[in-house]
Design an enzyme around this catalytic site. Sequence first.
Site, mmCIF file in Angstrom:
data_model
loop_
_atom_site.group_PDB
_atom_site.id
_atom_site.type_symbol
_atom_site.label_atom_id
_atom_site.label_comp_id
_atom_site.label_asym_id
_atom_site.label_seq_id
_atom_site.Cartn_x
_atom_site.Cartn_y
_atom_site.Cartn_z
ATOM 1 N N HIS A 141 40.746 34.428 47.420
ATOM 2 C CA HIS A 141 39.941 34.418 46.202
ATOM 3 C C HIS A 141 38.470 34.637 46.567
ATOM 4 O O HIS A 141 38.065 34.427 47.702
ATOM 5 C CB HIS A 141 40.117 33.092 45.463
ATOM 6 C CG HIS A 141 41.351 33.053 44.622
ATOM 7 N ND1 HIS A 141 41.312 33.012 43.249
ATOM 8 C CD2 HIS A 141 42.657 33.077 44.953
ATOM 9 C CE1 HIS A 141 42.543 32.998 42.776
ATOM 10 N NE2 HIS A 141 43.385 33.036 43.804
ATOM 11 N N GLY A 142 37.694 35.069 45.572
ATOM 12 C CA GLY A 142 36.274 35.289 45.819
ATOM 13 C C GLY A 142 36.012 36.489 46.704
ATOM 14 O O GLY A 142 35.138 36.466 47.571
ATOM 15 N N THR A 160 34.063 39.846 40.039
ATOM 16 C CA THR A 160 32.649 39.977 39.657
ATOM 17 C C THR A 160 32.058 41.311 40.103
ATOM 18 O O THR A 160 31.328 41.966 39.343
ATOM 19 C CB THR A 160 31.832 38.818 40.246
ATOM 20 O OG1 THR A 160 32.399 37.580 39.822
ATOM 21 C CG2 THR A 160 30.386 38.891 39.798
ATOM 22 N N ASP A 190 45.238 35.378 35.907
ATOM 23 C CA ASP A 190 44.464 34.719 36.955
ATOM 24 C C ASP A 190 43.914 33.377 36.482
ATOM 25 O O ASP A 190 43.478 33.240 35.333
ATOM 26 C CB ASP A 190 43.306 35.647 37.366
ATOM 27 C CG ASP A 190 42.701 35.293 38.707
ATOM 28 O OD1 ASP A 190 43.393 34.680 39.529
ATOM 29 O OD2 ASP A 190 41.523 35.651 38.934
ATOM 30 N N VAL A 203 39.298 40.794 43.512
ATOM 31 C CA VAL A 203 37.955 41.332 43.263
ATOM 32 C C VAL A 203 37.715 41.287 41.756
ATOM 33 O O VAL A 203 38.419 41.932 40.990
ATOM 34 C CB VAL A 203 37.815 42.774 43.783
ATOM 35 C CG1 VAL A 203 36.413 43.306 43.481
ATOM 36 C CG2 VAL A 203 38.110 42.849 45.274
ATOM 37 N N HIS A 231 33.842 32.273 44.098
ATOM 38 C CA HIS A 231 33.864 33.259 43.015
ATOM 39 C C HIS A 231 32.435 33.692 42.695
ATOM 40 O O HIS A 231 31.500 32.907 42.822
ATOM 41 C CB HIS A 231 34.518 32.658 41.770
ATOM 42 C CG HIS A 231 35.955 32.293 41.968
ATOM 43 N ND1 HIS A 231 36.430 31.015 41.784
ATOM 44 C CD2 HIS A 231 37.024 33.033 42.363
ATOM 45 C CE1 HIS A 231 37.729 30.991 42.028
ATOM 46 N NE2 HIS A 231 38.114 32.191 42.390
ATOM 47 N N GLY A 232 32.305 34.955 42.286
ATOM 48 C CA GLY A 232 30.978 35.480 41.977
ATOM 49 C C GLY A 232 30.391 36.228 43.167
ATOM 50 O O GLY A 232 31.072 36.521 44.138
#
Length: 284
Positions: free
Chosen positions: A208-209, A233, A82, A231, A180-181
């Site tokens: 993403h995210g 975080t 990734d 997936v 992200h996060g």
Amino acid sequence: MALVSSTPMLKKAQKEKYGVGAFNVHSLDMIYAVTEAAAELQAPVILQTTMGTVQSLGANNIVAAATAASDTYGIPVALHLDHCTDYGLIVQCIRAGYTSIMIDASMHSFEENVSQTNKVMEIAKHLSINVEAELGKVGGVEDNIVVSEQDAQKAVPSECVTFVEQTKIPTLAPAIGTAHGIYTGDPDIDFDRIKEIASLVDIPLVLHGGSAIPDVDVKRCISLGMVKMNVSTELKNTYSRAILEHFNQEPDSLDPRAYLTKAKEAAKALVKAKIKLVGCDYKA
């Protein structure tokens, strides 16, 4: 059962209008947590590692563990690198046996993004390896890649068409407002942009995210054309918090089998929920 390319896995999902869960793992035992959860739901699954995880665990060790898990549970498992910005590491992971690669040159100009993606495609197209690239800039933090809210940019639909034509990539991750996060507020997802991009390019799109996006939004993204949901975080935090909770409740219980079992079960529960959410349960 050998590791498989995610390309046919995602094309099938695209055709049948469901999503495939892609889960970032940060330790070898997390590989078994994810694959065991997928096996219990008879779901195809994509294991993902960041550059940092590869550098920590070793590409050969990750491939060996992922292959063993696939053999043990008998489901289609793809192994994906990734957000990689290092061409040398991409080559290393391909040689080790990774079946999917993301070249992330989204921080560069459009032309440089095309150039770096094509450099990877020159290798991958001869090996049936999936290649993923990003257009626009997904905000947030992914390993050592940090994109501020101000620098995040959504993908331009017409550029997505040109990018796919010039690179022939099998999968595309367009920035559509996710990050992200873990979100501090509601994600600003541009559903109209997803619909437009999906109508213009005939390849699976990647979300993403995917950590902590509201379920209703995930389902809408998939209905509009997103096929792979990442997936990271949320899974990492769930796994780690189970260990933290173990020591909060039993500070003198130092047997790794005790706290790692709890972490595995917590991770499995999350993975199962995400698999059901995207609709790939019983699609193996």
